[in-house]
Design a protein around this motif. Structure first.
Motif, PDB file in Angstrom:
ATOM      1  N   ASP A   1     -11.724  10.041   4.070  1.00  0.00           N
ATOM      2  CA  ASP A   1     -10.560   9.460   3.390  1.00  0.00           C
ATOM      3  C   ASP A   1     -11.037   8.365   2.438  1.00  0.00           C
ATOM      4  O   ASP A   1     -11.477   7.297   2.878  1.00  0.00           O
TER       5      ASP A   1
ATOM      6  N   VAL B   1      -9.462   6.285   0.487  1.00  0.00           N
ATOM      7  CA  VAL B   1      -8.699   5.033   0.528  1.00  0.00           C
ATOM      8  C   VAL B   1      -9.165   4.166   1.691  1.00  0.00           C
ATOM      9  O   VAL B   1      -9.390   2.963   1.552  1.00  0.00           O
ATOM     10  N   THR B   2      -9.311   4.791   2.853  1.00  0.00           N
ATOM     11  CA  THR B   2      -9.805   4.062   4.029  1.00  0.00           C
ATOM     12  C   THR B   2     -11.214   3.545   3.788  1.00  0.00           C
ATOM     13  O   THR B   2     -11.544   2.408   4.139  1.00  0.00           O
TER      14      THR B   2
ATOM     15  N   LYS C   1     -12.700   2.693   0.948  1.00  0.00           N
ATOM     16  CA  LYS C   1     -12.702   1.546   0.039  1.00  0.00           C
ATOM     17  C   LYS C   1     -12.217   0.286   0.733  1.00  0.00           C
ATOM     18  O   LYS C   1     -12.777  -0.806   0.543  1.00  0.00           O
ATOM     19  N   ALA C   2     -11.168   0.428   1.541  1.00  0.00           N
ATOM     20  CA  ALA C   2     -10.626  -0.750   2.230  1.00  0.00           C
ATOM     21  C   ALA C   2     -11.629  -1.303   3.236  1.00  0.00           C
ATOM     22  O   ALA C   2     -11.838  -2.520   3.327  1.00  0.00           O
TER      23      ALA C   2
ATOM     24  N   TRP D   1     -13.979  -4.403  -6.300  1.00  0.00           N
ATOM     25  CA  TRP D   1     -12.818  -3.546  -6.022  1.00  0.00           C
ATOM     26  C   TRP D   1     -11.964  -3.387  -7.274  1.00  0.00           C
ATOM     27  O   TRP D   1     -11.571  -2.284  -7.655  1.00  0.00           O
TER      28      TRP D   1
ATOM     29  N   SER E   1     -13.342   0.175  -8.514  1.00  0.00           N
ATOM     30  CA  SER E   1     -12.553   1.145  -7.759  1.00  0.00           C
ATOM     31  C   SER E   1     -11.258   1.502  -8.462  1.00  0.00           C
ATOM     32  O   SER E   1     -10.725   2.597  -8.287  1.00  0.00           O
TER      33      SER E   1
ATOM     34  N   THR F   1      -9.543   4.320 -12.993  1.00  0.00           N
ATOM     35  CA  THR F   1      -9.151   5.711 -13.178  1.00  0.00           C
ATOM     36  C   THR F   1      -9.225   6.047 -14.667  1.00  0.00           C
ATOM     37  O   THR F   1      -9.264   5.151 -15.519  1.00  0.00           O
TER      38      THR F   1
ATOM     39  N   SER G   1      -0.224  -2.131  -8.627  1.00  0.00           N
ATOM     40  CA  SER G   1      -1.639  -2.117  -8.295  1.00  0.00           C
ATOM     41  C   SER G   1      -2.321  -3.394  -8.769  1.00  0.00           C
ATOM     42  O   SER G   1      -2.570  -3.574  -9.957  1.00  0.00           O
TER      43      SER G   1
END
Length: 403
Positions: free
Chosen positions: A231, A233-234, A236-237, A361, A365, A368, A387
């Motif tokens: 995942d 998203v997980t 990166k966090a 971050w 990150s 896009t 965001s």
């Protein structure tokens, strides 16, 4: 006694005196308590007073405004007229009249001039909708007055707008950093264009520890690893939260034996490849490393070194590699180098990591394809309004794309 339809010129002085007396009497009637006059009678009296005030002198209008300022209830037509009058007339109402509504203040801000907006900005207890209206005009003096008004309330969207404005209007940075509504995300991105004193404030106030976060998700690292970090998203966090800063996996792919080796290589000449390797080995993206190495103030370099466990000697090596001055012409320690050393000493490792990871971050990150296009074209409509990393990247990297 009948009233003549038209007065002669000979009667003008007497009429002027009568008008002054009538102004005072009508103002007295408007000021009567609710036990003596009802709302309809007060409104009718206010309408008469409005007609008289249109032809009155500025001083007469100012006196009426001062007389009415303490009232808890004012006829709306009278409020509209006086609030849009000269600043000396509107001032007593704006400053003292507690019965003015947000609608009254917003109407005045929109219909009157900057002097009125400055007066409103200093009024006690301003609500979020009023401050947002004042800030929307983009007037530095008004914005600064709002920021310095400790009793004014600002919405997050308004604070974020001022953060963006502070990039061009550097005088807003200091009062903005004192606002209780400012969050770390805004402070970290402001760091890039703040002066030395403001940068110190950012680091002292907003370089927070991640200890509570680390304790709360400690068991999730093994869980995410068992899932193969599938995942994004997980991943990166957790990368933001984890205690380890350096990227150990990058050592196997690097031509250098470690971060210190890459720093030593930089002393022989800083290249794009070396900056990229320092970034990889530090656990950040090359874009973030390039932004840090190119920072004019130099404090960002101290943060990188402290967060990654590099020594003071490594910091000095990088400083020299970037051809930054250590001494002045008089042989004294250069203020920039002294400030960078103080920054290195004052920050705890964990807090330096928080700042560094937020930069990474937001600067990498969030990039896009849509955001990259927005940065190049300056199109803020392509930015996700929810965001924080995208907004931070938009602000921090715009200069890198030739805007």
């Amino acid at each position: 006694m009948s009233i003549p339809a038209v007065s002669s010129d000979a009667d003008a002085p007497q009429a002027s005196k009568a008008r002054q007396t009538l102004l005072r009497r009508l103002a007295d009637v408007v000021c009567l308590p609710a036990s003596r006059i009802n709302a309809f009678e007060r409104a009718v009296t206010g309408d008469l007073l409005v007609d008289l005030l249109r032809l009155a002198s500025v001083e007469e209008r100012r006196r009426v405004a001062m007389r009415l300022a303490p009232l808890a209830e004012l006829p709306n037509s009278l409020v509209r007229l006086l609030l849009r009058d000269e600043p000396t007339v509107a001032g007593p109402l704006i400053e003292q009249c507690a019965s003015l509504t947000d609608v009254d203040l917003i109407g005045c801000a929109r219909d009157a001039g900057i002097e009125h907006r400055l007066l409103i900005a200093e009024r006690r207890g301003l609500s979020e909708v009023v401050t947002e209206t004042l800030l929307s005009f983009g007037e530095d003096s008004v914005i600064e007055a709002v920021l310095k008004n400790a009793s004014a309330r600002l919405a997050q969207v308004a604070i974020e707008g001022v953060v963006a404005l502070s990039r061009q209007s550097r005088g807003l940075c200091a009062p903005l950093l004192k606002r209780p509504e400012l969050r770390p995300s805004g402070a970290y991105v402001m760091f890039w264009w703040c002066g030395p004193d403001e940068r110190r404030t950012v680091l002292q106030r907003f370089a927070v520890s991640r200890e509570v976060l680390q304790d709360s998700v400690e068991d999730l690292f093994a869980m995410a690893a068992a899932e193969g970090w599938s995942d994004p998203v997980t991943r990166k966090a957790l990368q933001f939260i984890e205690r380890r800063q350096r990227n150990r996996a990058a050592i196997d792919k690097s031509p250098y034996n470690g971060l210190e080796d890459a720093v030593a290589a930089a002393s022989r000449g800083v290249t794009r490849e070396i900056v990229g390797e320092i970034g990889y080995l530090s656990g950040i993206k090359p874009l973030t490393a390039a932004k840090i190495m190119g920072d004019a103030g130099g404090e960002a370099l101290a943060i990188l070194c402290k967060a990654t466990g590099l020594s003071r000697l490594d910091l000095q090596t990088l400083w020299r590699a970037m051809r930054r001055p250590e001494l002045t012409a008089d042989g004294e320690v250069h203020p920039d180098w002294e400030r960078v050393q103080i920054t290195y000493e004052m920050l705890a490792v964990d807090r330096a990591q928080t700042v560094l990871r937020y930069w990474n971050w937001s600067l990498s990150s969030a990039l896009t394809p849509a955001l990259l296009r927005a940065i190049r074209e300056g199109d803020e409509e392509l930015i996700d309004e929810y965001s924080a990393p995208e907004r931070a990247a938009m602000l921090a990297l715009a200069d890198n794309f030739g805007r």
